[in-house]
Enzyme design. Structure first.
Site, PDB file in Angstrom:
ATOM      1  CG  PHE A 125      11.599  -4.615  37.170  1.00  0.00           C
ATOM      2  CD1 PHE A 125      12.701  -3.902  36.725  1.00  0.00           C
ATOM      3  CD2 PHE A 125      10.366  -3.992  37.176  1.00  0.00           C
ATOM      4  CE1 PHE A 125      12.574  -2.586  36.301  1.00  0.00           C
ATOM      5  CE2 PHE A 125      10.231  -2.681  36.754  1.00  0.00           C
ATOM      6  CZ  PHE A 125      11.334  -1.972  36.311  1.00  0.00           C
ATOM      7  CG  ASP A 204       9.626  -9.636  33.736  1.00  0.00           C
ATOM      8  OD1 ASP A 204       9.899  -9.268  32.568  1.00  0.00           O
ATOM      9  OD2 ASP A 204       9.064  -8.895  34.560  1.00  0.00           O
ATOM     10  CE1 TYR A 229       9.655  -0.100  29.058  1.00  0.00           C
ATOM     11  CE2 TYR A 229       7.408  -0.797  28.646  1.00  0.00           C
ATOM     12  CZ  TYR A 229       8.447  -0.583  29.519  1.00  0.00           C
ATOM     13  OH  TYR A 229       8.266  -0.855  30.852  1.00  0.00           O
ATOM     14  CE  LYS A 230      12.314  -2.259  30.427  1.00  0.00           C
ATOM     15  NZ  LYS A 230      12.078  -3.091  31.606  1.00  0.00           N
ATOM     16  NE  ARG A 383      19.819  -0.358  33.827  1.00  0.00           N
ATOM     17  CZ  ARG A 383      18.549  -0.705  33.653  1.00  0.00           C
ATOM     18  NH1 ARG A 383      18.158  -1.936  33.908  1.00  0.00           N
ATOM     19  NH2 ARG A 383      17.672   0.168  33.220  1.00  0.00           N
TER      20      ARG A 383
HETATM   21  C1  LIG Z   1      10.947  -2.839  32.444  1.00  0.00           C
HETATM   22  C2  LIG Z   1      10.475  -3.988  33.211  1.00  0.00           C
HETATM   23  C3  LIG Z   1       9.125  -4.113  33.559  1.00  0.00           C
HETATM   24  C4  LIG Z   1       8.178  -3.007  33.227  1.00  0.00           C
HETATM   25  O1  LIG Z   1       6.864  -3.249  33.553  1.00  0.00           O
HETATM   26  P1  LIG Z   1       5.732  -2.311  32.958  1.00  0.00           P
HETATM   27  O2  LIG Z   1       4.507  -2.783  33.590  1.00  0.00           O
HETATM   28  O3  LIG Z   1       5.745  -2.484  31.468  1.00  0.00           O
HETATM   29  O4  LIG Z   1       6.063  -0.904  33.322  1.00  0.00           O
HETATM   30  C5  LIG Z   1       8.727  -5.252  34.221  1.00  0.00           C
HETATM   31  N1  LIG Z   1       9.613  -6.231  34.527  1.00  0.00           N
HETATM   32  C6  LIG Z   1      10.924  -6.128  34.209  1.00  0.00           C
HETATM   33  C7  LIG Z   1      11.863  -7.249  34.533  1.00  0.00           C
HETATM   34  C8  LIG Z   1      11.394  -5.003  33.557  1.00  0.00           C
HETATM   35  O5  LIG Z   1      12.677  -4.906  33.250  1.00  0.00           O
END
Ligand SMILES: *Cc1c(COP(=O)(O)O)cnc(C)c1O
Length: 423
Positions: A125, A204, A229-230, A383
Site C-alpha cells: 500500500f 501490514d 475500519y475495513k 475490486r
Molecule cells: C487501508 C490501508 C492503510 C490505511 O492507512 P491509514 O493510515 O489508516 O489511512 C494502510 N495500509 C494498508 C495495507 C491498507 O490497506
C-alpha cells in the site's frame, strides 16, 4: 446457465450457517462489496454510540474517564488480539495505520542501527512506502529502500524475497494480503527467512484482520499494524492498531515521546520515562468516540469465529471466480487475483479496459436497479470485496449478472473518465 447459478447461489445461502449475522448490520437496498474499504455499520454500534454521546459525554462528562474511558483501549486491544492471534498485552490501539507504521519502522531502524537495508514490494500500500521514503529522507539518510517488483502485478515469490534478504537487512515490511490483487503471503515462511538473516519483519494487516485467519504468535511475527475500519467494521477513520511481540517491546522505542506513553502520565513530571510494555507506543489522548465504536464490530466477528468466516469467504470467492470465468471473461474481463484460495484474501479484483466507467455504472444504475458498490483501483481494477459476515451468495450472482448487462448494453458510456475524489 444463469438459472443454474441463481439456484446454486440460493442453495448456498440457505445452507449458510453464518447467514443470520447479516441481521446484526444496517443493511440498505444496495449490494455492498466494499467491506474491504469501509465495513458496514453494526446495529449495536449505533446504539452504543448514541448512549456514549448522550450519557457518558452528555451527562457524566469528565467523570466518564474513570467510569468508562481510561480502560477502553485495553478492552478493545484484547479483542483485536483475539482476532489476530496475539496476547492482549501485545496490542496497542489508537492513531492511524500510517502513524503506527511510522512508529514501528522508526523504532526498528533505530534498534537495528548496524544495518541499512529496508525491503518491501511494489504490491504494498503506497502509504507504507511513502513513510519509508520519508524516514530515509529525514532521518535515516544512509539507508536504502529495495522495492521488489512483481512480474504479474499480482504476487511476489518467496524466492524473490529470499534473494533480497541479507545480513545487512534491518527491516522487511509487506502487506500480508495485498490491496489490489488480494495475494496473501505465507507469514510464517517469510518470517523464518527474515529471521535467518537477522532482519525484523513488520506486517501490514489492513486487508487481513477480519478477512483471513492471522496468528501472529504462532507465525513468529515480530511486529504488525492494521486498520479497523475495513473488515473489522469499526467505522470511518476508526483507530488503527499495532502489535509488537513481548520480547521486542522493551527494545523498541516510540519516536513520539508523549504523555500517554509515559509510565505515570498523571504525575505530570517533567522527565520522560517510557512505559515498559506495548503501551509505550501510545502518543496522545485516545479518540474515545471512534474507539468505543469499534467494539461492537469486534464482538460480532469473535462470535462468528475467524475459521468459520474464512470457510465462507473461500466458498464465496471461489463461486465468484467461477461466475467471472464463465460469464465475464468472454466480455474482455480478466481475473487479477490468485486462483489458488490459499494464496488469496477476501476480495477479487477483475480487470477490464473500461473498468473505471463500468464501476461507475454499477454504483449509479440507469435502470433503477439497486446500486452495487465495489471500488476501483487504478489502472483498471474493479475490486469486489467479500465480507462473509454480511454478503450473500445471491449478491455475488446479481453483481456478475449486472456487470454483464453493463458491458453488453454499453451502459458505461454514460460516464466520463474523470475520477471522483474518493474512488
Ligand atoms: C487501508 C490501508 C492503510 C490505511 O492507512 P491509514 O493510515 O489508516 O489511512 C494502510 N495500509 C494498508 C495495507 C491498507 O490497506
Amino acid at each position: 446457465m444463469l438459472e443454474k447459478y441463481k439456484q446454486e447461489a440460493r442453495e448456498l445461502d440457505k445452507n449458510d450457517k453464518l447467514a443470520h449475522f447479516r441481521n446484526q448490520f444496517e443493511i440498505g437496498e444496495e449490494i455492498y462489496l466494499d467491506g474491504n474499504s469501509l465495513g458496514r455499520l453494526p446495529k449495536k454500534t449505533l446504539e452504543l454510540s448514541i448512549n456514549l454521546i448522550q450519557n457518558q459525554w452528555g451527562k457524566r462528562l469528565i467523570r466518564s474517564w474513570n467510569e468508562h474511558w481510561i480502560v477502553l483501549p485495553n478492552k478493545v486491544s484484547a479483542k483485536i488480539a483475539q482476532i489476530v492471534g496475539a496476547k492482549p498485552d501485545e496490542i496497542f490501539v489508537g492513531d492511524s495505520t500510517s502513524v503506527n507504521f511510522y512508529k514501528l519502522a522508526f523504532a526498528t531502524l533505530n534498534f537495528q542501527n548496524d544495518k541499512s537495508k529496508i525491503i518491501t514490494d511494489s504490491l504494498n500500500f503506497p502509504t507504507d512506502i511513502y513513510v519509508l521514503q520519508g524516514l530515509i529522507e529525514q532521518q535515516f539518510k544512509n539507508h536504502t529502500l529495495t522495492i521488489l517488483t512483481s512480474e504479474d502485478d499480482m504476487s511476489i515469490s518467496k524466492e524473490a524475497i529470499e534473494q533480497a534478504l541479507d545480513k545487512n537487512t534491518a527491516l522487511l515490511t509487506l502487506s500480508h494480503v495485498v490491496f489490489k490483487s488480494a495475494y496473501k503471503y505465507d507469514m510464517q515462511k517469510i518470517n523464518d527467512l527474515a529471521h535467518q538473516n537477522g532482519a525484523l519483519v513488520l506486517w501490514d494487516l489492513s486487508h487481513s484482520a477480519g478477512a483471513v485467519p492471522v496468528n501472529l504468535n504462532e507465525s513468529s511475527a515480530d511486529m504488525a499494524v492494521g486498520c479497523t475500519y475495513k473488515y473489522l467494521n469499526g467505522g470511518p477513520g476508526a483507530p488503527a492498531f499495532l502489535y509488537v511481540k513481548r520480547e521486542l517491546q522493551e527494545k523498541l522505542s516510540n519516536p513520539i515521546w508523549a504523555w500517554f506513553s509515559h509510565q505515570k502520565p498523571f504525575d505530570f513530571t517533567l522527565d520522560y520515562t517510557a512505559k515498559n510494555d506495548v503501551q509505550r507506543f501510545a502518543a496522545g489522548t485516545p479518540s474515545v468516540l471512534s474507539l468505543a465504536a469499534i467494539e461492537a464490530g469486534l464482538d460480532v466477528m469473535i462470535e462468528a469465529g475467524m475459521p468459520n468466516l474464512r470457510e465462507k469467504s473461500v466458498a464465496q470467492s471461489s463461486f465468484l471466480i467461477e461466475l467471472v470465468q464463465n460469464l465475464l471473461e468472454p466480455l474482455g474481463f480478466s481475473i487479477a487475483s490468485p486462483l489458488d484460495a490459499d494464496a488469496r484474501g477476501s476480495h477479487i479484483s477483475i480487470q477490464h479496459q473500461e473498468g473505471y466507467r463500468i464501476n461507475r455504472a454499477m454504483i449509479e444504475p440507469a435502470d433503477g436497479s439497486p446500486s452495487i458498490i465495489p471500488d476501483f483501483r487504478p489502472p483498471n481494477n474493479i475490486r469486489l470485496g467479500i465480507a462473509p459476515l454480511y454478503n450473500t451468495f445471491e449478491e455475488l450472482f446479481l453483481t456478475v449478472v449486472r456487470i454483464k448487462k453493463i458491458v453488453v448494453t454499453k451502459e458505461y458510456e454514460r460516464f466520463g473518465d474523470e475520477k471522483l475524489t474518493v474512488i
